[in-house]
Design a protein around this motif. Structure first.
Motif, PDB file in Angstrom:
ATOM      1  N   LEU A  12     -87.073  21.107 -51.208  1.00 35.45           N
ATOM      2  CA  LEU A  12     -86.144  21.347 -52.066  1.00 35.45           C
ATOM      3  C   LEU A  12     -86.060  22.576 -52.862  1.00 35.45           C
ATOM      4  O   LEU A  12     -85.040  23.460 -53.041  1.00 35.45           O
ATOM      5  N   GLN A  13     -87.176  23.139 -53.004  1.00 37.64           N
ATOM      6  CA  GLN A  13     -87.410  24.411 -53.764  1.00 37.64           C
ATOM      7  C   GLN A  13     -86.980  25.644 -52.931  1.00 37.64           C
ATOM      8  O   GLN A  13     -86.465  26.771 -53.113  1.00 37.64           O
ATOM      9  N   GLU A  14     -87.521  25.345 -51.388  1.00 35.50           N
ATOM     10  CA  GLU A  14     -86.798  26.537 -50.693  1.00 35.50           C
ATOM     11  C   GLU A  14     -85.277  26.280 -50.524  1.00 35.50           C
ATOM     12  O   GLU A  14     -84.663  27.581 -50.540  1.00 35.50           O
ATOM     13  N   LYS A  15     -84.858  25.240 -50.578  1.00 32.99           N
ATOM     14  CA  LYS A  15     -83.268  25.213 -50.337  1.00 32.99           C
ATOM     15  C   LYS A  15     -82.797  25.702 -51.546  1.00 32.99           C
ATOM     16  O   LYS A  15     -81.769  26.433 -51.504  1.00 32.99           O
ATOM     17  N   LYS A  16     -83.265  25.399 -52.843  1.00 37.11           N
ATOM     18  CA  LYS A  16     -82.882  25.930 -54.200  1.00 37.11           C
ATOM     19  C   LYS A  16     -83.075  27.595 -54.158  1.00 37.11           C
ATOM     20  O   LYS A  16     -82.182  28.438 -54.511  1.00 37.11           O
ATOM     21  N   LYS A  17     -84.147  27.994 -53.467  1.00 38.86           N
ATOM     22  CA  LYS A  17     -84.311  29.445 -53.373  1.00 38.86           C
ATOM     23  C   LYS A  17     -83.366  29.890 -52.475  1.00 38.86           C
ATOM     24  O   LYS A  17     -82.724  31.236 -52.683  1.00 38.86           O
ATOM     25  N   ALA A  69     -80.494  28.972 -51.890  1.00 41.33           N
ATOM     26  CA  ALA A  69     -79.051  28.710 -52.401  1.00 41.33           C
ATOM     27  C   ALA A  69     -79.058  29.740 -53.377  1.00 41.33           C
ATOM     28  O   ALA A  69     -77.893  30.698 -53.567  1.00 41.33           O
ATOM     29  N   ARG A  70     -80.081  30.279 -54.313  1.00 44.28           N
ATOM     30  CA  ARG A  70     -79.916  31.331 -55.396  1.00 44.28           C
ATOM     31  C   ARG A  70     -79.852  32.614 -54.339  1.00 44.28           C
ATOM     32  O   ARG A  70     -78.931  33.549 -54.742  1.00 44.28           O
ATOM     33  N   GLN A  76     -76.381  32.492 -53.498  1.00 45.71           N
ATOM     34  CA  GLN A  76     -75.433  32.911 -54.541  1.00 45.71           C
ATOM     35  C   GLN A  76     -75.619  34.462 -54.944  1.00 45.71           C
ATOM     36  O   GLN A  76     -74.501  34.719 -55.283  1.00 45.71           O
TER      37      GLN A  76
END
Length: 233
Positions: A11-16, A18-19, A22
């Motif tokens: 999830l953190q990798e996905k968030k990273k 995603a950021r 973005q």
């Protein structure tokens, strides 16, 4: 626990991701905005240039119309001037033709007169010592030259006579002036002589009076002396 961490890490990798996506999207959006801003500026410049081009086209069209009008007027004027020039040239040609005709007529009349004169010279040759007309002409030219020389000499003598007359007049005028001056001096001397004679007569009268007075006084003195002598005797 490992089973629990794997989804979290994922999830953190996905968030990273995603950021990062973005951020990349924001960067692309910012770049897109800048590009759109640049395109808008270029579009405004293009519209401004298009407006200027339309104004220039209208101005050029007006200038072309005016140029066409001026060209038509110039061609019309040139055509009129050319027509007037042709008419002037035609008028000059007519005048020159008329002058040539008059000259031809004068020459023809002169030839006719010379023909009569030539026949007259032929008759002169027949009754004179000359054998051909040229001899008569040469003789006439010789006589004419002699006549001109004689007239020139007469004119020279006349000018010399005129010059002599002028000099004589000047000499006579000078002598007359001298005579008038001498007459004035003689008149002045005569007046002075008359005055001197009057002065001499006056002085002689005065001298006679003085002598008479002196004689009378001497006589009185003598009488007085005699009276004194008589008294003493």
């Amino acid at each position: 626990e490992e089973g629990y961490l794997c989804p979290f890490i994922h999830l953190q990798e996905k968030k990273k991701q995603a950021r990062e996506m973005q951020k990349a999207l924001e960067e692309k959006e910012e770049d897109f905005k800048e590009r759109m801003k640049d395109i808008s500026c270029r579009w405004r410049d293009l519209h401004a240039k298009e407006a200027e081009l339309k104004i220039y086209m209208k101005k050029s069209e007006r200038i072309l119309k005016e140029s066409d009008k001026m060209l038509i007027q110039a061609l019309d004027k040139a055509s009129k001037e050319k027509t007037m020039q042709k008419e002037a040239e035609l008028w000059r040609a007519k005048k020159e033709l008329e002058a040539l005709r008059n000259k031809h007529q004068r020459l023809f009349n002169r030839v006719q007169r010379y023909s009569t004169f030539n026949r007259y010279l032929e008759d002169v040759v027949k009754i004179s010592q000359f054998e051909e007309i040229q001899g008569v002409i040469w003789h006439y030219k010789t006589l004419e030259r002699m006549r001109k020389d004689l007239l020139q000499r007469q004119q020279g003598h006349k000018e010399m006579s005129e010059q002599t007359r002028v000099l004589l007049g000047q000499y006579t005028a000078g002598k007359e002036a001298e005579i008038l001056q001498y007459e004035d001096e003689l008149l002045e001397l005569q007046l002075r002589f008359d005055q001197a004679q009057k002065d001499v007569l006056l002085w002689e009268t005065c001298w006679a009076n003085i002598q008479d007075t002196t004689a009378k006084k001497t006589q009185k003195v003598g009488a007085i002396k005699m009276a004194i002598l008589n008294l003493f005797q």
